[in-house]
Design an enzyme around this catalytic site. Sequence first.
Site, short mmCIF file in Angstrom:
data_model
loop_
_atom_site.label_atom_id
_atom_site.label_comp_id
_atom_site.label_asym_id
_atom_site.label_seq_id
_atom_site.Cartn_x
_atom_site.Cartn_y
_atom_site.Cartn_z
CG ASN A 52 51.21 50.41 54.76
OD1 ASN A 52 51.40 51.60 54.80
ND2 ASN A 52 52.20 49.56 54.54
CD1 TRP A 53 46.95 53.13 51.60
CD2 TRP A 53 47.76 54.90 50.51
NE1 TRP A 53 46.24 53.26 50.42
CE2 TRP A 53 46.72 54.34 49.74
CE3 TRP A 53 48.41 56.03 50.02
CZ2 TRP A 53 46.33 54.88 48.50
CZ3 TRP A 53 48.02 56.55 48.79
CH2 TRP A 53 47.00 55.98 48.05
N GLY A 188 47.91 51.19 46.17
CA GLY A 188 46.78 51.80 46.86
C GLY A 188 45.72 52.25 45.86
CG ASP A 190 43.07 48.75 45.26
OD1 ASP A 190 43.97 49.46 45.72
OD2 ASP A 190 42.31 48.09 45.98
NE ARG A 222 35.08 47.00 45.96
CZ ARG A 222 36.22 47.25 46.63
NH1 ARG A 222 36.47 48.44 47.13
NH2 ARG A 222 37.11 46.28 46.80
CD1 TRP A 376 41.37 52.72 43.90
CD2 TRP A 376 42.39 54.70 43.88
NE1 TRP A 376 41.65 53.06 45.21
CE2 TRP A 376 42.28 54.27 45.22
CE3 TRP A 376 43.00 55.93 43.63
CZ2 TRP A 376 42.77 55.02 46.30
CZ3 TRP A 376 43.48 56.67 44.70
CH2 TRP A 376 43.36 56.21 46.02
CD GLU A 419 36.34 53.24 49.41
OE1 GLU A 419 35.16 52.82 49.31
OE2 GLU A 419 37.33 52.50 49.29
C1 DGY Z 1 40.33 46.35 48.58
O1 DGY Z 1 40.07 45.25 49.07
O2 DGY Z 1 39.64 46.89 47.72
C2 DGY Z 1 41.51 47.07 49.09
O3 DGY Z 1 41.65 48.31 48.49
C3 DGY Z 1 42.77 46.26 48.91
O4 DGY Z 1 43.75 46.88 49.67
#
Ligand code: DGY
Length: 452
Positions: A52-53, A188, A190, A222, A376, A419
């Site tokens: 989306n964004w 967004g 996460d 992650r 994040w 990213e």
């Molecule tokens: C992910 O899968 O890490 C995405 O950011 C979820 O939108």
Amino acid sequence: MHKVACWPHRKQVGSDMYSEKELLEAARQTLIDNDRGGYTIPTAGLYPFQWNWDAGVTALGWMTFDQQRAWDEFHALLRGQWQSGPQEGLIPHIVFHQAASSYFPGPDQWGCEADGVVRQVATTSITQPPLHASMIAAMLQMNADAQITQKNLLPIVQGLVRHHRWWYRCRDPLDTGLVFSSHPWESGMDNSPAWDEPLKAVPRTTRAYTRKDLGHVDSSMRPTQEFYDRVVYLMDFNREVGFDPGRIAKESPYRVNDIGIISILNGASLQLASLCEGLGLQDDALFLRARCAMTARAIGQLWSEKLGQYVSRDQITGQLLEVPTHAGFLSWHGRLVEPAHDARQLATLLAWMHETPYALPSTRSSHPAFEPARYWRGPIWQHLSALIQDGLARAGHRGASDLLAASMQSLFSQSGFYEDYRPLTGAGVGGTHFSWTAATYLFGRHVQSLRA
Ligand code: DGY
């Protein structure tokens, strides 16, 4: 060309930096490579659908060299918009235009298949920050071709109005002025440490599932397993309550007044109101302006005197989530900073910027939750820096805005289009060949060339 977009971080600067020409070619090539026929994936493997964004930011990049393709990004996104039922108007966070097995949770997990009534395409059941109208306003400033604009603008604006109405109806049913998000993925951002506290109220799922993200990037970059257990629980909760917005607003164990979403929504609603006025959609414009006025009256509730910035709030407990994340600085982008707090928040931002060689970390580097490479929880996200930079300039803070722009440029020149980036070294982390990062570069370069 590919080499430029995914070269690892190189310690040497100076002659070892990418040239403007190399960056320009690589940025365009990144979008072309990630094009799946009318929509752009963020990066191959890790994120194989339309987000989306990401779509909004990526359109800005397309706009610099293929205007119709930029508008197509929105048409494709709106194909995923929910057409009827209590969540009519929702633009989901992922549109599953095609099958792909490299991502979890994919279309088989959400319970939102294409049914020809609510959805034409399979999607998720949650949304993401609604920055699209702000991106369109920026596109219209970019020597937009009048004929192409005329052909595309009205249906997209109508779709976005339905989406903004969805936000206010389903996510602020009591008209408080502050919408809530019902899933960390909606932010967004996460695994932001701002969500650690409210997520404690969400049970860990006990069902089996297999993550796919760890097959693409190192686990140190992650979210943790515990985070996944809780967000999978929330995904399943939505399905179990039949996606009923009333039940989500009352019963979801995660409801957060997210300062990032609130700011992005407000900035976009103001832009959307102007677009509506230009198109003769007066009722929609009046509605949007009334909602923005309501938000402006409520925003003071999210000020943290302790941190000197705006923060999010747990809507369930009423507690401010006083974790220093860059989301608070989006309040300038949302035109929500109250005069009484402007100077203090600027001082806070400048202090952050002097603490790391590269700006702007997603979590303040002096905070115990800061992790320089974990998604994040510390890394720099260039599209977010661009929004904050834009907000600063609009608020008259030209010096801070230029400082941030210079830092963004050095990350591009040093590391290409990742990213996200480590704030201490400038090294890229997460996915490579990343669409919204390349688009942010293309847009920034275009704006600079218009100024020159
Ligand atoms: C992910 O899968 O890490 C995405 O950011 C979820 O939108």
